[in-house]
Structures are given as structure tokens and as C-alpha cells.
Motif scaffolding. Sequence first.
Motif, PDB file in Angstrom:
ATOM      1  N   GLU A   1       0.828  -1.161   0.201  1.00 25.11           N
ATOM      2  CA  GLU A   1      -0.123   0.080   0.238  1.00 25.11           C
ATOM      3  C   GLU A   1       0.918   1.318   0.025  1.00 25.11           C
ATOM      4  OE1 GLU A   1      -2.536  -0.026   3.163  1.00 25.11           O
ATOM      5  OE2 GLU A   1      -3.646  -2.022   2.526  1.00 25.11           O
ATOM      6  N   PRO A   2       0.397   2.399  -0.750  1.00 27.37           N
ATOM      7  CA  PRO A   2       1.363   3.713  -0.725  1.00 27.37           C
ATOM      8  C   PRO A   2       1.497   4.144   0.693  1.00 27.37           C
ATOM      9  CG  PRO A   2      -0.817   3.857  -1.506  1.00 27.37           C
ATOM     10  CD  PRO A   2      -0.933   2.663  -1.369  1.00 27.37           C
ATOM     11  N   LEU A   3       2.667   4.574   1.130  1.00 27.96           N
ATOM     12  CA  LEU A   3       2.980   5.309   2.337  1.00 27.96           C
ATOM     13  C   LEU A   3       2.204   6.538   2.605  1.00 27.96           C
ATOM     14  CD1 LEU A   3       4.799   4.983   4.892  1.00 27.96           C
ATOM     15  CD2 LEU A   3       6.581   6.195   3.444  1.00 27.96           C
ATOM     16  N   TYR A   4       1.604   6.578   3.668  1.00 35.77           N
ATOM     17  CA  TYR A   4       0.638   8.011   3.869  1.00 35.77           C
ATOM     18  C   TYR A   4       1.623   8.659   5.152  1.00 35.77           C
ATOM     19  CZ  TYR A   4      -2.793   6.864   0.586  1.00 35.77           C
ATOM     20  OH  TYR A   4      -3.498   6.423  -0.602  1.00 35.77           O
ATOM     21  N   TYR A   5       1.782   9.913   5.079  1.00 35.80           N
ATOM     22  CA  TYR A   5       2.177  10.543   6.260  1.00 35.80           C
ATOM     23  C   TYR A   5       1.020  11.280   6.955  1.00 35.80           C
ATOM     24  CZ  TYR A   5       6.647  10.174   4.036  1.00 35.80           C
ATOM     25  OH  TYR A   5       7.819   9.523   3.314  1.00 35.80           O
ATOM     26  N   ARG A   6       0.906  11.038   8.297  1.00 35.69           N
ATOM     27  CA  ARG A   6      -0.248  11.690   9.124  1.00 35.69           C
ATOM     28  C   ARG A   6       0.592  12.695  10.286  1.00 35.69           C
ATOM     29  NH1 ARG A   6      -3.679   6.318  10.168  1.00 35.69           N
ATOM     30  NH2 ARG A   6      -4.466   5.871   8.008  1.00 35.69           N
ATOM     31  N   VAL A   7      -0.292  13.560  10.642  1.00 36.86           N
ATOM     32  CA  VAL A   7       0.332  14.406  11.815  1.00 36.86           C
ATOM     33  C   VAL A   7      -0.384  14.031  13.316  1.00 36.86           C
ATOM     34  CG1 VAL A   7       1.019  16.758  12.438  1.00 36.86           C
ATOM     35  CG2 VAL A   7       0.880  16.304  10.273  1.00 36.86           C
ATOM     36  N   GLN A   8       0.318  13.488  13.822  1.00 32.12           N
ATOM     37  CA  GLN A   8      -0.254  13.233  15.219  1.00 32.12           C
ATOM     38  C   GLN A   8      -0.295  14.328  16.318  1.00 32.12           C
ATOM     39  OE1 GLN A   8      -0.143   8.953  16.571  1.00 32.12           O
ATOM     40  NE2 GLN A   8       0.848   9.927  18.423  1.00 32.12           N
ATOM     41  N   THR A   9      -1.442  14.650  16.983  1.00 31.98           N
ATOM     42  CA  THR A   9      -1.463  15.819  18.017  1.00 31.98           C
ATOM     43  C   THR A   9      -1.778  15.454  19.408  1.00 31.98           C
ATOM     44  OG1 THR A   9      -3.731  15.675  17.509  1.00 31.98           O
ATOM     45  CG2 THR A   9      -2.408  17.344  16.186  1.00 31.98           C
ATOM     46  N   GLY A  10      -1.845  13.945  19.479  1.00 34.31           N
ATOM     47  CA  GLY A  10      -1.865  13.482  20.992  1.00 34.31           C
ATOM     48  C   GLY A  10      -2.167  11.963  20.817  1.00 34.31           C
ATOM     49  N   ILE A  11      -1.876  11.426  22.260  1.00 41.08           N
ATOM     50  CA  ILE A  11      -1.891   9.992  22.497  1.00 41.08           C
ATOM     51  C   ILE A  11      -2.246   9.812  23.828  1.00 41.08           C
ATOM     52  CG2 ILE A  11       0.519   9.616  22.587  1.00 41.08           C
ATOM     53  CD1 ILE A  11       0.422   6.768  21.856  1.00 41.08           C
ATOM     54  N   PHE A  12      -3.552   9.093  24.080  1.00 42.50           N
ATOM     55  CA  PHE A  12      -4.245   9.069  25.246  1.00 42.50           C
ATOM     56  C   PHE A  12      -4.677   7.744  25.638  1.00 42.50           C
ATOM     57  CE2 PHE A  12      -5.076  13.094  23.154  1.00 42.50           C
ATOM     58  CZ  PHE A  12      -4.970  13.853  23.968  1.00 42.50           C
ATOM     59  N   ARG A  13      -4.674   7.552  26.966  1.00 44.01           N
ATOM     60  CA  ARG A  13      -5.270   6.233  27.445  1.00 44.01           C
ATOM     61  C   ARG A  13      -6.604   6.065  27.764  1.00 44.01           C
ATOM     62  NH1 ARG A  13      -1.872   2.251  29.097  1.00 44.01           N
ATOM     63  NH2 ARG A  13       0.251   2.621  29.461  1.00 44.01           N
TER      64      ARG A  13
ATOM     65  N   PRO B   1      -8.830  18.365   9.304  1.00 38.16           N
ATOM     66  CA  PRO B   1      -9.291  16.760   8.752  1.00 38.16           C
ATOM     67  C   PRO B   1      -8.861  15.909   9.852  1.00 38.16           C
ATOM     68  CG  PRO B   1      -7.455  17.530   7.394  1.00 38.16           C
ATOM     69  CD  PRO B   1      -7.707  18.776   8.385  1.00 38.16           C
ATOM     70  N   ALA B   2      -9.423  15.694  11.096  1.00 36.77           N
ATOM     71  CA  ALA B   2      -8.701  14.784  12.285  1.00 36.77           C
ATOM     72  C   ALA B   2      -9.623  13.562  12.279  1.00 36.77           C
ATOM     73  CB  ALA B   2      -8.868  15.916  13.534  1.00 36.77           C
ATOM     74  N   PHE B   3      -9.022  12.695  12.915  1.00 39.59           N
ATOM     75  CA  PHE B   3      -9.645  11.374  13.130  1.00 39.59           C
ATOM     76  C   PHE B   3      -8.948  10.631  14.312  1.00 39.59           C
ATOM     77  CE2 PHE B   3      -6.408  10.744  10.028  1.00 39.59           C
ATOM     78  CZ  PHE B   3      -5.828   9.652  10.518  1.00 39.59           C
ATOM     79  N   LEU B   4      -9.875   9.657  14.836  1.00 38.97           N
ATOM     80  CA  LEU B   4      -9.258   9.014  16.058  1.00 38.97           C
ATOM     81  C   LEU B   4      -8.778   7.516  15.688  1.00 38.97           C
ATOM     82  CD1 LEU B   4      -9.128   9.363  19.075  1.00 38.97           C
ATOM     83  CD2 LEU B   4     -11.310   8.455  19.199  1.00 38.97           C
ATOM     84  N   LEU B   5      -7.644   7.083  16.045  1.00 34.69           N
ATOM     85  CA  LEU B   5      -7.275   5.827  15.841  1.00 34.69           C
ATOM     86  C   LEU B   5      -6.947   4.972  17.230  1.00 34.69           C
ATOM     87  CD1 LEU B   5      -5.949   3.763  13.587  1.00 34.69           C
ATOM     88  CD2 LEU B   5      -3.745   4.816  14.000  1.00 34.69           C
ATOM     89  N   HIS B   6      -7.546   3.829  17.280  1.00 36.11           N
ATOM     90  CA  HIS B   6      -7.398   3.093  18.629  1.00 36.11           C
ATOM     91  C   HIS B   6      -6.493   1.985  17.857  1.00 36.11           C
ATOM     92  CE1 HIS B   6      -8.951   0.277  21.957  1.00 36.11           C
ATOM     93  NE2 HIS B   6      -8.065   1.023  22.538  1.00 36.11           N
TER      94      HIS B   6
ATOM     95  N   ASP C   1      -3.067  -0.527  20.351  1.00 32.02           N
ATOM     96  CA  ASP C   1      -1.986  -0.914  21.000  1.00 32.02           C
ATOM     97  C   ASP C   1      -2.533  -0.312  22.188  1.00 32.02           C
ATOM     98  OD1 ASP C   1      -0.533  -2.186  19.147  1.00 32.02           O
ATOM     99  OD2 ASP C   1       0.679  -0.327  18.770  1.00 32.02           O
ATOM    100  N   GLY C   2      -3.684  -0.039  22.534  1.00 33.38           N
ATOM    101  CA  GLY C   2      -4.425  -0.018  23.870  1.00 33.38           C
ATOM    102  C   GLY C   2      -4.418   1.822  23.877  1.00 33.38           C
ATOM    103  N   TYR C   3      -4.014   2.359  22.847  1.00 34.17           N
ATOM    104  CA  TYR C   3      -3.872   3.787  23.041  1.00 34.17           C
ATOM    105  C   TYR C   3      -4.863   4.393  22.235  1.00 34.17           C
ATOM    106  CZ  TYR C   3       0.213   3.639  25.883  1.00 34.17           C
ATOM    107  OH  TYR C   3       1.189   3.212  27.053  1.00 34.17           O
ATOM    108  N   TYR C   4      -5.510   5.763  22.278  1.00 37.67           N
ATOM    109  CA  TYR C   4      -6.078   6.590  21.418  1.00 37.67           C
ATOM    110  C   TYR C   4      -5.298   7.605  20.824  1.00 37.67           C
ATOM    111  CZ  TYR C   4     -10.263   4.062  23.582  1.00 37.67           C
ATOM    112  OH  TYR C   4     -11.069   3.048  24.018  1.00 37.67           O
ATOM    113  N   LYS C   5      -5.151   7.531  19.626  1.00 42.05           N
ATOM    114  CA  LYS C   5      -4.280   8.531  18.846  1.00 42.05           C
ATOM    115  C   LYS C   5      -5.242   9.344  17.919  1.00 42.05           C
ATOM    116  CE  LYS C   5      -0.566   4.779  18.410  1.00 42.05           C
ATOM    117  NZ  LYS C   5       0.301   4.050  17.745  1.00 42.05           N
ATOM    118  N   VAL C   6      -4.911  10.861  18.200  1.00 40.97           N
ATOM    119  CA  VAL C   6      -5.544  11.770  17.584  1.00 40.97           C
ATOM    120  C   VAL C   6      -4.493  12.419  16.479  1.00 40.97           C
ATOM    121  CG1 VAL C   6      -6.660  14.037  17.298  1.00 40.97           C
ATOM    122  CG2 VAL C   6      -6.846  12.470  19.445  1.00 40.97           C
ATOM    123  N   GLN C   7      -5.048  12.038  14.971  1.00 45.90           N
ATOM    124  CA  GLN C   7      -4.258  12.106  13.948  1.00 45.90           C
ATOM    125  C   GLN C   7      -4.879  13.058  13.017  1.00 45.90           C
ATOM    126  OE1 GLN C   7      -2.624   8.719  12.402  1.00 45.90           O
ATOM    127  NE2 GLN C   7      -1.447   7.991  14.129  1.00 45.90           N
ATOM    128  N   VAL C   8      -4.084  13.884  12.238  1.00 40.91           N
ATOM    129  CA  VAL C   8      -4.704  14.967  11.009  1.00 40.91           C
ATOM    130  C   VAL C   8      -4.090  14.433   9.768  1.00 40.91           C
ATOM    131  CG1 VAL C   8      -4.938  17.163  10.460  1.00 40.91           C
ATOM    132  CG2 VAL C   8      -4.834  16.422  12.963  1.00 40.91           C
TER     133      VAL C   8
END
Length: 254
Positions: free
Chosen positions: A182-194, A212-217, A219-226
Motif C-alpha cells: 500500500e502507498p505510504l501515507y504521512y499523518r500528523v499526530q497531535t495526541g496519544i491518550f489512554r 481533517p482529524a480522526f481517532l485511531l485506537h 495498541d491500547g491507546y487512542y491516537k488523534v491524527q490529522v
Amino acid sequence: MAYSIMLDAGHGGEDPGAVYKGRQEKDDNLRLAMAVGDILKKNGINVLYTRTGDVYQTPFEKARLANQAGVDYFISFHRNSSPEDNQYNGAEVLVYDKSGIKYQMAQNILGALGEIGFREIGVNARPGLVVLRRTKMPALMIETGFINSDEDNNLFDSKFQEIAQGIADAILGTLDEETIEEPLYYRVQTGIFRKRENADRMLYQLLENGYPAFLLHQDGYYKVQVGAYQQIANAINMEQRLRDDGYTTLIVTK
């Protein structure tokens, strides 16, 4: 990814398959299956066989062997026959239905046989065949010319190694197509939370500000990325915007 493929030499033992002038289909099938298998093994494929000698197995047994082994693909080798000698000639590949990766592989194999000199009959659906219906993995059956066609037999014998190489190359080429990264995509992460609520708070804030933000769950963490950018420069530009708005950022890849 290392693929595993079961190669099936059709017929065998007391079942000779089609016979023409003392030539038995079961022998041609075994010879070609073993030759293709040797090439595939040299290219890193884990090859298994339903038979390597002159033994008989029912189609149900062949399907069961493939299912028990859990292989990725099942390929059966046969030769066609017609009611009258030298009535027809050409190669054909059979599949359960004309869909998915098996259909693509069948088309590639048929094309390779056509380049060698076989008339291309086509890729055809045969849902009633046990080895295509009962196998749990993509399966196909290669009919490498008509055994009661002198033209096809001459081609089979004189270009045997080319046929084996062509079939193997078509299989390997199909697998390469399937595993294109799959093509490599770059994302900007603004936070990682339990805690999900903390991640949601940042996510909603970003969305309200038009990012254009979204939430990724993960490895047990909630990551906010843009964003999701194929060009690193675009990700850097977004990162600068976010930093200007007071966010702590990190560029990540996916």
C-alpha cells in the motif's frame, strides 16, 4: 509474505485419465506439476503436492489434502480430450467462478500458454468440479492442451520447459500483483491518550477548527491524527499550521 501452493497432478494409479496412442494423461500431469513446483520452490514458494508418484486419489481426497494443509492456492494440472482424435486443440483454465485473484491468475496462465503457442480457448467457470468447489482457497485447473491432438502433443513435448516456466512465471506474477505494498501515507499526530474522553476532547476541538482529524485506537491507546499525505512536504505544512495553533505534533507514517 511466503505463499504456500498445493499442486495437483490430475488422475493417477488405476485412473490414467485420457489416453492417446499409449500416452496417458496422468503421466503428463505429474511431469508438469513437478516441473512447475521446482521453479516455484526456487522462487521462495512453499510447494506441496497431492501426489508425487503414480497413486490414485479421489477429487474429494485432493480437496481434503489442500484444506488440511491450509495452503493459499490449489492448482490442478490436466490435459483435455475430445471425442475424435485431432478434433480440437488449445489450452483452457477452469475456475469455480470468474471472480477474485484466482480468475486473474487463470487469465495470466492462459496468456502465458498462448504466448508459447497454444490456442487460447479461454478461462471458464466450472462450479461442479469437486476440486474447485470443495477447496477453501482460490483454486484453478489448467488444461494444457488436448492429449489426442498431435499439434498440442508436439507443443507439449518440444516446449515442455517453456510451458513449465510460463505457468510458474504467471503464478509468481499474480502473487506479486497481490502483494504490492500500500502507498505510504504521512499523518500528523497531535495526541496519544489512554482515556477515550481525553482523545475525544482534542478530536472535537480540531474538527471545530476545520482540521481533517480522526481517532485511531491502536495498541491500547487512542491516537488523534490529522490528514493522510503521500507527499512529506504536505504533512510538514500541516504540522506547521497545527504548531502555530499551539498543538504539539509528530509526523507518523501508515
